[in-house]
Design a protein around this motif. Structure first.
Motif, PDB file in Angstrom:
ATOM      1  N   ASP A  91     -16.927 -27.865 -19.350  1.00  0.00           N
ATOM      2  CA  ASP A  91     -15.716 -27.794 -18.511  1.00  0.00           C
ATOM      3  C   ASP A  91     -15.668 -28.934 -17.503  1.00  0.00           C
ATOM      4  OD1 ASP A  91     -17.976 -26.482 -17.420  1.00  0.00           O
ATOM      5  OD2 ASP A  91     -16.734 -25.602 -15.851  1.00  0.00           O
ATOM      6  N   LYS A  92     -16.815 -29.521 -17.187  1.00  0.00           N
ATOM      7  CA  LYS A  92     -16.863 -30.696 -16.288  1.00  0.00           C
ATOM      8  C   LYS A  92     -17.302 -31.921 -17.081  1.00  0.00           C
ATOM      9  CE  LYS A  92     -15.819 -28.486 -12.476  1.00  0.00           C
ATOM     10  NZ  LYS A  92     -14.515 -28.698 -11.820  1.00  0.00           N
ATOM     11  N   LYS A  93     -16.991 -31.927 -18.359  1.00  0.00           N
ATOM     12  CA  LYS A  93     -17.284 -33.073 -19.227  1.00  0.00           C
ATOM     13  C   LYS A  93     -18.758 -33.463 -19.194  1.00  0.00           C
ATOM     14  CE  LYS A  93     -12.871 -33.287 -20.134  1.00  0.00           C
ATOM     15  NZ  LYS A  93     -12.398 -32.724 -21.400  1.00  0.00           N
TER      16      LYS A  93
ATOM     17  N   ALA B  84     -20.731 -33.668 -16.809  1.00  0.00           N
ATOM     18  CA  ALA B  84     -21.150 -34.486 -15.658  1.00  0.00           C
ATOM     19  C   ALA B  84     -22.511 -33.969 -15.186  1.00  0.00           C
ATOM     20  CB  ALA B  84     -20.119 -34.396 -14.536  1.00  0.00           C
TER      21      ALA B  84
ATOM     22  N   MET C 198     -17.057 -34.362 -25.247  1.00  0.00           N
ATOM     23  CA  MET C 198     -17.560 -35.600 -24.645  1.00  0.00           C
ATOM     24  C   MET C 198     -19.076 -35.516 -24.496  1.00  0.00           C
ATOM     25  SD  MET C 198     -15.812 -36.892 -21.105  1.00  0.00           S
ATOM     26  CE  MET C 198     -14.146 -36.864 -21.699  1.00  0.00           C
TER      27      MET C 198
ATOM     28  N   ALA D 288     -19.639 -37.401 -18.872  1.00  0.00           N
ATOM     29  CA  ALA D 288     -18.851 -38.242 -17.948  1.00  0.00           C
ATOM     30  C   ALA D 288     -19.741 -38.881 -16.892  1.00  0.00           C
ATOM     31  CB  ALA D 288     -17.758 -37.409 -17.291  1.00  0.00           C
TER      32      ALA D 288
ATOM     33  N   ASN E 139     -22.874 -39.314 -13.984  1.00  0.00           N
ATOM     34  CA  ASN E 139     -23.317 -38.589 -12.781  1.00  0.00           C
ATOM     35  C   ASN E 139     -22.160 -37.799 -12.173  1.00  0.00           C
ATOM     36  OD1 ASN E 139     -25.935 -39.015 -10.820  1.00  0.00           O
ATOM     37  ND2 ASN E 139     -24.121 -38.329  -9.705  1.00  0.00           N
ATOM     38  N   ASP E 140     -22.452 -36.608 -11.663  1.00  0.00           N
ATOM     39  CA  ASP E 140     -21.436 -35.811 -10.986  1.00  0.00           C
ATOM     40  C   ASP E 140     -20.904 -36.585  -9.778  1.00  0.00           C
ATOM     41  OD1 ASP E 140     -20.669 -32.554 -10.689  1.00  0.00           O
ATOM     42  OD2 ASP E 140     -20.431 -33.823  -8.918  1.00  0.00           O
ATOM     43  N   VAL E 141     -19.629 -36.898  -9.811  1.00  0.00           N
ATOM     44  CA  VAL E 141     -19.042 -37.739  -8.756  1.00  0.00           C
ATOM     45  C   VAL E 141     -19.019 -36.990  -7.423  1.00  0.00           C
ATOM     46  CG1 VAL E 141     -16.973 -39.005  -8.056  1.00  0.00           C
ATOM     47  CG2 VAL E 141     -17.738 -39.125 -10.412  1.00  0.00           C
TER      48      VAL E 141
ATOM     49  N   ARG F 239     -16.546 -39.686 -24.788  1.00  0.00           N
ATOM     50  CA  ARG F 239     -16.994 -40.651 -23.783  1.00  0.00           C
ATOM     51  C   ARG F 239     -18.466 -40.485 -23.400  1.00  0.00           C
ATOM     52  NH1 ARG F 239     -13.316 -43.655 -20.869  1.00  0.00           N
ATOM     53  NH2 ARG F 239     -11.168 -43.279 -21.467  1.00  0.00           N
TER      54      ARG F 239
ATOM     55  N   VAL G 181     -20.175 -42.054 -20.191  1.00  0.00           N
ATOM     56  CA  VAL G 181     -19.881 -42.870 -19.008  1.00  0.00           C
ATOM     57  C   VAL G 181     -21.155 -43.059 -18.176  1.00  0.00           C
ATOM     58  CG1 VAL G 181     -18.377 -43.130 -16.984  1.00  0.00           C
ATOM     59  CG2 VAL G 181     -17.590 -41.774 -18.946  1.00  0.00           C
TER      60      VAL G 181
ATOM     61  N   LEU H 278     -17.047 -48.161  -9.187  1.00  0.00           N
ATOM     62  CA  LEU H 278     -17.402 -47.099  -8.236  1.00  0.00           C
ATOM     63  C   LEU H 278     -18.152 -47.663  -7.037  1.00  0.00           C
ATOM     64  CD1 LEU H 278     -18.569 -44.307 -10.708  1.00  0.00           C
ATOM     65  CD2 LEU H 278     -16.555 -44.248  -9.244  1.00  0.00           C
TER      66      LEU H 278
ATOM     67  N   PHE I   9     -11.324 -40.704  -6.672  1.00  0.00           N
ATOM     68  CA  PHE I   9     -11.549 -39.824  -7.833  1.00  0.00           C
ATOM     69  C   PHE I   9     -11.126 -38.396  -7.485  1.00  0.00           C
ATOM     70  CE2 PHE I   9     -14.193 -36.865 -10.331  1.00  0.00           C
ATOM     71  CZ  PHE I   9     -13.826 -37.249 -11.610  1.00  0.00           C
TER      72      PHE I   9
ATOM     73  N   ARG J  19      -7.473 -38.056  -7.403  1.00  0.00           N
ATOM     74  CA  ARG J  19      -6.856 -38.446  -8.673  1.00  0.00           C
ATOM     75  C   ARG J  19      -5.898 -39.620  -8.498  1.00  0.00           C
ATOM     76  NH1 ARG J  19      -7.505 -35.373 -13.292  1.00  0.00           N
ATOM     77  NH2 ARG J  19      -8.838 -33.566 -13.010  1.00  0.00           N
TER      78      ARG J  19
HETATM   79  N1  COA Z   1     -18.266 -35.705 -11.956  1.00  0.00           N
HETATM   80  C1  COA Z   1     -17.771 -34.529 -11.581  1.00  0.00           C
HETATM   81  N2  COA Z   1     -16.749 -33.936 -12.226  1.00  0.00           N
HETATM   82  C2  COA Z   1     -16.243 -34.570 -13.293  1.00  0.00           C
HETATM   83  C3  COA Z   1     -16.712 -35.809 -13.726  1.00  0.00           C
HETATM   84  C4  COA Z   1     -17.786 -36.391 -13.010  1.00  0.00           C
HETATM   85  N3  COA Z   1     -18.342 -37.540 -13.377  1.00  0.00           N
HETATM   86  N4  COA Z   1     -15.994 -36.195 -14.805  1.00  0.00           N
HETATM   87  C5  COA Z   1     -15.099 -35.227 -15.037  1.00  0.00           C
HETATM   88  N5  COA Z   1     -15.242 -34.250 -14.124  1.00  0.00           N
HETATM   89  C6  COA Z   1     -14.458 -33.005 -14.003  1.00  0.00           C
HETATM   90  C7  COA Z   1     -13.063 -33.300 -13.481  1.00  0.00           C
HETATM   91  O1  COA Z   1     -13.065 -33.372 -12.064  1.00  0.00           O
HETATM   92  C8  COA Z   1     -12.318 -32.101 -14.007  1.00  0.00           C
HETATM   93  O2  COA Z   1     -12.618 -30.998 -13.200  1.00  0.00           O
HETATM   94  P1  COA Z   1     -11.462 -29.915 -12.838  1.00  0.00           P
HETATM   95  O3  COA Z   1     -11.055 -29.335 -14.171  1.00  0.00           O
HETATM   96  O4  COA Z   1     -12.162 -28.941 -11.957  1.00  0.00           O
HETATM   97  O5  COA Z   1     -10.370 -30.694 -12.173  1.00  0.00           O
HETATM   98  C9  COA Z   1     -12.978 -31.844 -15.356  1.00  0.00           C
HETATM   99  O6  COA Z   1     -14.265 -32.462 -15.292  1.00  0.00           O
HETATM  100  C10 COA Z   1     -12.213 -32.460 -16.512  1.00  0.00           C
HETATM  101  O7  COA Z   1     -12.082 -33.855 -16.243  1.00  0.00           O
HETATM  102  P2  COA Z   1     -10.723 -34.664 -16.479  1.00  0.00           P
HETATM  103  O8  COA Z   1     -10.760 -35.888 -15.623  1.00  0.00           O
HETATM  104  O9  COA Z   1      -9.558 -33.746 -16.288  1.00  0.00           O
HETATM  105  O10 COA Z   1     -10.867 -35.019 -18.014  1.00  0.00           O
HETATM  106  P3  COA Z   1     -10.203 -36.234 -18.786  1.00  0.00           P
HETATM  107  O11 COA Z   1     -10.503 -36.001 -20.236  1.00  0.00           O
HETATM  108  O12 COA Z   1      -8.786 -36.448 -18.356  1.00  0.00           O
HETATM  109  O13 COA Z   1     -11.009 -37.544 -18.300  1.00  0.00           O
HETATM  110  C11 COA Z   1     -12.972 -38.840 -17.834  1.00  0.00           C
HETATM  111  C12 COA Z   1     -12.368 -37.666 -18.587  1.00  0.00           C
HETATM  112  C13 COA Z   1     -14.455 -38.901 -18.128  1.00  0.00           C
HETATM  113  C14 COA Z   1     -12.305 -40.146 -18.279  1.00  0.00           C
HETATM  114  C15 COA Z   1     -12.705 -38.664 -16.319  1.00  0.00           C
HETATM  115  O14 COA Z   1     -13.036 -37.317 -15.961  1.00  0.00           O
HETATM  116  C16 COA Z   1     -13.517 -39.569 -15.464  1.00  0.00           C
HETATM  117  O15 COA Z   1     -13.187 -40.737 -15.307  1.00  0.00           O
HETATM  118  N6  COA Z   1     -14.602 -39.052 -14.858  1.00  0.00           N
HETATM  119  C17 COA Z   1     -15.448 -39.812 -13.946  1.00  0.00           C
HETATM  120  C18 COA Z   1     -16.407 -40.697 -14.708  1.00  0.00           C
HETATM  121  C19 COA Z   1     -17.300 -41.451 -13.762  1.00  0.00           C
HETATM  122  O16 COA Z   1     -16.846 -42.295 -13.016  1.00  0.00           O
HETATM  123  N7  COA Z   1     -18.599 -41.134 -13.790  1.00  0.00           N
HETATM  124  C20 COA Z   1     -19.598 -41.746 -12.967  1.00  0.00           C
HETATM  125  C21 COA Z   1     -20.172 -42.904 -13.695  1.00  0.00           C
HETATM  126  S1  COA Z   1     -21.391 -43.763 -12.755  1.00  0.00           S
END
Ligand code: COA
Length: 256
Positions: A22-24, A26, A59, A62, A64-66, A104, A106, A134, A244, A247
Motif C-alpha cells: 500500500d506504500k509501494k 517504501a 512495484m 519506492a 526509502n520512506d520519504v 519501479r 527507486v 531529493l 512530496f 504532492r
Molecule cells: N515513502 C513513503 N511513502 C511512499 C513512498 C515513499 N518513498 N512512495 C510512495 N509512498 C506512498 C504514497 O505517499 C502513497 O501513500 P497514500 O496512499 O497514503 O497517499 C502510496 O505510497 C502510493 O503512492 P503514490 O504516489 O500514490 O503511487 P504512484 O504509483 O502514483 O507513484 C511513485 C509511485 C514511486 C512514482 C511515487 O510514489 C514516488 O515518487 N514516491 C517517492 C519515491 C522517492 O523519492 N523515494 C526516495 C528515493 S531516495
C-alpha cells in the motif's frame, strides 16, 4: 505491528519479500532492520544457500520512506541506523543474491541491485536513482558501483537528473541479467536461484569474494554516508520532502 518484510526458506532459497504494497514497499527503519538481521544471520545458516529479494504488489520498492527522511530533515528524528546495517550486510554478503524486480525500483531499490549477483527484471521494470532531486547524494556505494557498471556519463545522468531507465535499457547497460514478461518474473528468478542453490557453495563464495571487495564498498558507503547525513539536514532537503508530502514539484530556486 507488522514489520512488512516476509522471510521464507524453501529448498535452500531464502526469500526476502518487501511486503508493504500500500506504500509501494517504501522502506522504513524497521524494514531495514529485519532485512539486515536476515542477511547477517544467513552467513551462519547452511540452509540459506541463496538469497532472493523481491517485492509484493505492483512495484519492487519506492525506496526509502520519504516520511522518515522528512522527520530527520525537520529535526524530529535522528534517522535510521538500520539502513547502514542493511547496505553493509549487502556489501559483505557472501551468499549469492538474486533480485526479482517489477515496476519501479527507486533510490535504494536500484542501488541494492548493484550488490545482487543475478538481477531479473519484469518487462515493466523502471530503475531510478533520483538522489539529487531529493537534495541528497548517492548511497550504498552506488557512487562507485554505478559508474563502474554503466559508465560515468549514464551514471551521472541517472544521479543528477533522476533519469528513469526502463528494463530493456537496463539490460543493455548491464544492470540486469534477464528481462521477462511480468507473469514469468517469479518463476524465472526462482529457477535461477534454484540452479545456484545446486552449485557447490564453497566455490560460489570464493568466486564472489574474488569479484567483490566488501571492505572497499563499505569504505565508499562511509564516505557517502557523511555527505548524505549532511544533505538530509539542509533547507534543500526540507523543500524536497515537503513538496512530496504536498504532492507538488519542489522549487529549489527559492532555497538559499
Ligand atoms: N515513502 C513513503 N511513502 C511512499 C513512498 C515513499 N518513498 N512512495 C510512495 N509512498 C506512498 C504514497 O505517499 C502513497 O501513500 P497514500 O496512499 O497514503 O497517499 C502510496 O505510497 C502510493 O503512492 P503514490 O504516489 O500514490 O503511487 P504512484 O504509483 O502514483 O507513484 C511513485 C509511485 C514511486 C512514482 C511515487 O510514489 C514516488 O515518487 N514516491 C517517492 C519515491 C522517492 O523519492 N523515494 C526516495 C528515493 S531516495
Amino acid at each position: 505491528m507488522t514489520d512488512h518484510v516476509r522471510i521464507e526458506n524453501t529448498a535452500g532459497i531464502l526469500t526476502l519479500t518487501l511486503a508493504r504494497p500500500d506504500k509501494k514497499n517504501a522502506l522504513t527503519d524497521v524494514m531495514y532492520g529485519k532485512l539486515a538481521d536476515t542477511i547477517e544471520s544467513a552467513e551462519f545458516d547452511p540452509s540459506a544457500r541463496v538469497l532472493l529479494i523481491r517485492g509484493e504488489g505492483d512495484m519492487f520498492t519506492a525506496g526509502n520512506d520519504v516520511g522518515e527522511f522528512a522527520a530527520v530533515a525537520t529535526g524530529k528524528s535522528e534517522g535510521s541506523r538500520n539502513v547502514i546495517r542493511f547496505i553493509q550486510s549487502l556489501a559483505r554478503c557472501t551468499r549469492p543474491l538474486v533480485a526479482a524486480v517489477q515496476g519501479r525500483a527507486v533510490g535504494v531499490g536500484t542501488t541494492m541491485l548493484l550488490h545482487c549477483d543475478l538481477v531479473v527484471l519484469a518487462d515493466n521494470a523502471q530503475l531510478s536513482t533520483p538522489f539529487v532531486s531529493l537534495a541528497l547524494v548517492p548511497e550504498a556505494a552506488s557512487s562507485l558501483l554505478m559508474p563502474m557498471r554503466i559508465g560515468h556519463a549514464r551514471a551521472y545522468e541517472m544521479f543528477a537528473l533522476g533519469e528513469t531507465v526502463p528494463a530493456k535499457t537496463a539490460l543493455e547497460w548491464g544492470l540486469a541479467n534477464r528481462v521477462v514478461p511480468l507473469d514469468k518474473l517469479d518463476a524465472e528468478a526462482t529457477a535461477l536461484a534454484t540452479r545456484l542453490a545446486k552449485q557447490p557453495a564453497g566455490a560460489l563464495t570464493a568466486t564472489k569474494r574474488l569479484m567483490r571487495n566488501g571492505d572497499a564498498l563499505v569504505a565508499q558507503m562511509t564516505a557517502e554516508g557523511e555527505q548524505f547525513a549532511k544533505r538530509l539536514r539542509t533547507a534543500e532537503a526540507r523543500e524536497a520532502f515537503m513538496a512530496f508530502a504536498e504532492r507538488r514539484a519542489p522549487d529549489f530556486t527559492k532555497v538559499a
